[in-house]
Design a protein around this motif. Structure first.
Motif, PDB file in Angstrom:
ATOM      1  N   VAL A 144       6.134   1.586  -4.423  1.00  0.00           N
ATOM      2  CA  VAL A 144       4.730   2.038  -4.429  1.00  0.00           C
ATOM      3  C   VAL A 144       3.821   0.898  -3.976  1.00  0.00           C
ATOM      4  CG1 VAL A 144       2.831   2.813  -5.905  1.00  0.00           C
ATOM      5  CG2 VAL A 144       5.119   3.784  -6.208  1.00  0.00           C
ATOM      6  N   ARG A 145       4.151  -0.283  -4.413  1.00  0.00           N
ATOM      7  CA  ARG A 145       3.350  -1.475  -4.070  1.00  0.00           C
ATOM      8  C   ARG A 145       3.384  -1.740  -2.563  1.00  0.00           C
ATOM      9  NH1 ARG A 145       4.978  -7.268  -6.757  1.00  0.00           N
ATOM     10  NH2 ARG A 145       3.353  -8.574  -5.806  1.00  0.00           N
ATOM     11  N   VAL A 146       4.578  -1.679  -1.971  1.00  0.00           N
ATOM     12  CA  VAL A 146       4.726  -1.876  -0.527  1.00  0.00           C
ATOM     13  C   VAL A 146       3.975  -0.774   0.233  1.00  0.00           C
ATOM     14  CG1 VAL A 146       6.387  -1.824   1.381  1.00  0.00           C
ATOM     15  CG2 VAL A 146       6.915  -3.118  -0.688  1.00  0.00           C
ATOM     16  N   ALA A 147       4.161   0.468  -0.224  1.00  0.00           N
ATOM     17  CA  ALA A 147       3.511   1.603   0.436  1.00  0.00           C
ATOM     18  C   ALA A 147       1.989   1.479   0.389  1.00  0.00           C
ATOM     19  CB  ALA A 147       3.959   2.905  -0.226  1.00  0.00           C
ATOM     20  N   THR A 148       1.462   0.999  -0.723  1.00  0.00           N
ATOM     21  CA  THR A 148       0.005   0.864  -0.877  1.00  0.00           C
ATOM     22  C   THR A 148      -0.559  -0.155   0.103  1.00  0.00           C
ATOM     23  OG1 THR A 148       0.164   1.426  -3.234  1.00  0.00           O
ATOM     24  CG2 THR A 148      -1.850   0.336  -2.510  1.00  0.00           C
ATOM     25  N   VAL A 149       0.106  -1.293   0.227  1.00  0.00           N
ATOM     26  CA  VAL A 149      -0.358  -2.342   1.145  1.00  0.00           C
ATOM     27  C   VAL A 149      -0.303  -1.843   2.589  1.00  0.00           C
ATOM     28  CG1 VAL A 149       0.111  -4.660   2.030  1.00  0.00           C
ATOM     29  CG2 VAL A 149       0.257  -4.224  -0.419  1.00  0.00           C
ATOM     30  N   ILE A 150       0.792  -1.138   2.942  1.00  0.00           N
ATOM     31  CA  ILE A 150       0.913  -0.569   4.293  1.00  0.00           C
ATOM     32  C   ILE A 150      -0.238   0.410   4.551  1.00  0.00           C
ATOM     33  CG2 ILE A 150       2.286   1.012   5.730  1.00  0.00           C
ATOM     34  CD1 ILE A 150       4.801  -0.199   4.407  1.00  0.00           C
ATOM     35  N   THR A 151      -0.514   1.255   3.558  1.00  0.00           N
ATOM     36  CA  THR A 151      -1.535   2.292   3.708  1.00  0.00           C
ATOM     37  C   THR A 151      -2.931   1.697   3.880  1.00  0.00           C
ATOM     38  OG1 THR A 151      -0.190   3.772   2.342  1.00  0.00           O
ATOM     39  CG2 THR A 151      -2.477   4.406   2.668  1.00  0.00           C
ATOM     40  N   VAL A 152      -3.228   0.622   3.167  1.00  0.00           N
ATOM     41  CA  VAL A 152      -4.536  -0.036   3.317  1.00  0.00           C
ATOM     42  C   VAL A 152      -4.721  -0.495   4.767  1.00  0.00           C
ATOM     43  CG1 VAL A 152      -5.943  -2.029   2.674  1.00  0.00           C
ATOM     44  CG2 VAL A 152      -4.718  -0.768   0.910  1.00  0.00           C
ATOM     45  N   GLY A 153      -3.661  -1.048   5.347  1.00  0.00           N
ATOM     46  CA  GLY A 153      -3.748  -1.516   6.733  1.00  0.00           C
ATOM     47  C   GLY A 153      -3.878  -0.376   7.727  1.00  0.00           C
ATOM     48  N   VAL A 154      -3.019   0.643   7.578  1.00  0.00           N
ATOM     49  CA  VAL A 154      -3.020   1.767   8.524  1.00  0.00           C
ATOM     50  C   VAL A 154      -4.312   2.582   8.411  1.00  0.00           C
ATOM     51  CG1 VAL A 154      -1.807   3.867   9.246  1.00  0.00           C
ATOM     52  CG2 VAL A 154      -0.496   1.871   8.517  1.00  0.00           C
ATOM     53  N   ALA A 155      -4.900   2.610   7.214  1.00  0.00           N
ATOM     54  CA  ALA A 155      -6.130   3.392   7.001  1.00  0.00           C
ATOM     55  C   ALA A 155      -7.292   2.908   7.864  1.00  0.00           C
ATOM     56  CB  ALA A 155      -6.532   3.361   5.523  1.00  0.00           C
ATOM     57  N   THR A 156      -7.233   1.674   8.331  1.00  0.00           N
ATOM     58  CA  THR A 156      -8.308   1.190   9.213  1.00  0.00           C
ATOM     59  C   THR A 156      -8.323   1.971  10.524  1.00  0.00           C
ATOM     60  OG1 THR A 156      -6.865  -0.551  10.091  1.00  0.00           O
ATOM     61  CG2 THR A 156      -8.305  -1.151   8.258  1.00  0.00           C
ATOM     62  N   ILE A 157      -7.153   2.495  10.931  1.00  0.00           N
ATOM     63  CA  ILE A 157      -7.072   3.262  12.182  1.00  0.00           C
ATOM     64  C   ILE A 157      -7.739   4.627  12.021  1.00  0.00           C
ATOM     65  CG2 ILE A 157      -5.479   4.078  13.987  1.00  0.00           C
ATOM     66  CD1 ILE A 157      -5.347   1.084  13.572  1.00  0.00           C
ATOM     67  N   ALA A 158      -7.873   5.092  10.766  1.00  0.00           N
ATOM     68  CA  ALA A 158      -8.459   6.417  10.516  1.00  0.00           C
ATOM     69  C   ALA A 158      -9.877   6.541  11.065  1.00  0.00           C
ATOM     70  CB  ALA A 158      -8.455   6.713   9.017  1.00  0.00           C
ATOM     71  N   ALA A 159     -10.556   5.417  11.203  1.00  0.00           N
ATOM     72  CA  ALA A 159     -11.922   5.452  11.744  1.00  0.00           C
ATOM     73  C   ALA A 159     -11.933   5.950  13.189  1.00  0.00           C
ATOM     74  CB  ALA A 159     -12.544   4.061  11.664  1.00  0.00           C
ATOM     75  N   ALA A 160     -10.806   5.822  13.885  1.00  0.00           N
ATOM     76  CA  ALA A 160     -10.733   6.257  15.284  1.00  0.00           C
ATOM     77  C   ALA A 160     -10.879   7.772  15.410  1.00  0.00           C
ATOM     78  CB  ALA A 160      -9.412   5.810  15.905  1.00  0.00           C
ATOM     79  N   ILE A 161     -10.577   8.522  14.332  1.00  0.00           N
ATOM     80  CA  ILE A 161     -10.722   9.986  14.379  1.00  0.00           C
ATOM     81  C   ILE A 161     -11.914  10.449  13.532  1.00  0.00           C
ATOM     82  CG2 ILE A 161      -8.295  10.422  14.869  1.00  0.00           C
ATOM     83  CD1 ILE A 161      -8.002  11.131  11.838  1.00  0.00           C
ATOM     84  N   GLY A 162     -12.742   9.482  13.113  1.00  0.00           N
ATOM     85  CA  GLY A 162     -13.964   9.809  12.375  1.00  0.00           C
ATOM     86  C   GLY A 162     -13.765  10.044  10.897  1.00  0.00           C
ATOM     87  N   ALA A 163     -12.667   9.480  10.330  1.00  0.00           N
ATOM     88  CA  ALA A 163     -12.398   9.683   8.902  1.00  0.00           C
ATOM     89  C   ALA A 163     -13.076   8.641   8.016  1.00  0.00           C
ATOM     90  CB  ALA A 163     -10.889   9.670   8.645  1.00  0.00           C
ATOM     91  N   GLY A 164     -13.786   7.703   8.606  1.00  0.00           N
ATOM     92  CA  GLY A 164     -14.498   6.691   7.822  1.00  0.00           C
ATOM     93  C   GLY A 164     -13.613   5.532   7.429  1.00  0.00           C
ATOM     94  N   GLY A 165     -14.074   4.764   6.453  1.00  0.00           N
ATOM     95  CA  GLY A 165     -13.332   3.590   6.013  1.00  0.00           C
ATOM     96  C   GLY A 165     -13.743   2.336   6.764  1.00  0.00           C
ATOM     97  N   LEU A 166     -13.126   1.236   6.404  1.00  0.00           N
ATOM     98  CA  LEU A 166     -13.512  -0.069   6.943  1.00  0.00           C
ATOM     99  C   LEU A 166     -13.169  -0.238   8.419  1.00  0.00           C
ATOM    100  CD1 LEU A 166     -12.441  -2.080   3.795  1.00  0.00           C
ATOM    101  CD2 LEU A 166     -14.768  -1.959   4.706  1.00  0.00           C
ATOM    102  N   GLY A 167     -12.323   0.635   8.935  1.00  0.00           N
ATOM    103  CA  GLY A 167     -12.003   0.583  10.357  1.00  0.00           C
ATOM    104  C   GLY A 167     -13.212   0.831  11.244  1.00  0.00           C
ATOM    105  N   GLU A 168     -14.251   1.486  10.689  1.00  0.00           N
ATOM    106  CA  GLU A 168     -15.474   1.732  11.466  1.00  0.00           C
ATOM    107  C   GLU A 168     -16.085   0.426  11.955  1.00  0.00           C
ATOM    108  OE1 GLU A 168     -18.476   4.304  10.087  1.00  0.00           O
ATOM    109  OE2 GLU A 168     -17.122   5.973   9.672  1.00  0.00           O
ATOM    110  N   PHE A 169     -16.135  -0.564  11.054  1.00  0.00           N
ATOM    111  CA  PHE A 169     -16.671  -1.879  11.450  1.00  0.00           C
ATOM    112  C   PHE A 169     -15.774  -2.528  12.498  1.00  0.00           C
ATOM    113  CE2 PHE A 169     -19.287  -2.374   7.420  1.00  0.00           C
ATOM    114  CZ  PHE A 169     -20.491  -2.519   8.088  1.00  0.00           C
TER     115      PHE A 169
END
Length: 211
Positions: A144-169
């Motif tokens: 779970v710990r490994v998955a969480t860290v991976i998800t935090v990183g990949v979630a920055t890409i979510a801004a590319a489809i307008g899902a928000g998050g820190l990837g917007e910056f």
């Protein structure tokens, strides 16, 4: 304007995007655990399924994140809202460590302990919930710990489809060629990953020492 001044001036927006990022990560991880934990348990009971299921989860990990978002975009219900699409994609990325560690952790329980529990008259369900899962919890939480860290990183890409998050910056900063804007997304995302890793690490150690 210095990077620090930029952070102070835009602290409200940084906080808002950090909370959005946390929402994406938290939702994805809850779904990944809800799916991955029972699936990992099932694989310990149906070992013939372990190679195809873990293999499929491995394949998902190799798909570039933007490509995965693109594959899911035509889906009727998912494609209607960017946050649904992002959470689904992030959940798929988080599944492998959860499934694999659940499977490995339960199989790693001492067979003698398992047999002793059955000798005491425990049912398979009791052995699972009272013996196997408690003893495997440290390994499962490591996944779970490994998955969480991976998800935090990949979630920055979510801004590319307008899902928000820190990837917007980050995307905005790349478009503007402005390091301050990029760092406004990258630094909070890195700190969030470190904080979640630290918290889950503490829980993991507590549970490991408890058993």
């Amino acid at each position: 304007m210095s990077t620090l001044s930029f952070f102070i001036k835009n602290q409200g927006q940084i906080l808002q995007l950090t909370l959005e990022h946390l929402w994406l990560v938290g939702s994805s991880m809850l779904l990944a655990i809800a799916v991955g934990l029972p699936l990992g348990i099932l694989l310990t009971r149906r070992r013939a399924l372990s190679k195809p299921v873990i293999g499929a989860a491995n394949i998902v990990q190799t798909i570039p994140s933007l490509a995965l978002f693109g594959f899911l975009l035509p889906a009727p219900w998912l494609g209607e809202r960017a946050d649904r699409l992002a959470i689904t994609a992030l959940t798929l990325y988080a599944l492998l460590p959860v499934i694999r560690n659940t499977y490995t952790g339960i199989l790693g329980v001492d067979p003698g302990v398992r047999e002793a529990a059955r000798g005491m008259g425990m049912t398979d369900g009791q052995v699972l919930f009272q013996v196997e899962l408690p003893l495997a919890m440290g390994v499962i939480l490591a996944g779970v710990r490994v998955a969480t860290v991976i998800t935090v990183g990949v979630a920055t890409i979510a801004a590319a489809i307008g899902a928000g998050g820190l990837g917007e910056f980050i995307f905005r900063g790349v478009a503007m060629v402005d390091n301050r804007v990029i760092l406004a997304g990258a630094i909070p995302a890195a700190l969030l990953a470190l904080l979640l890793d630290l918290l889950l690490g503490l829980v993991e150690r507590k549970l490991t020492y408890a058993h």
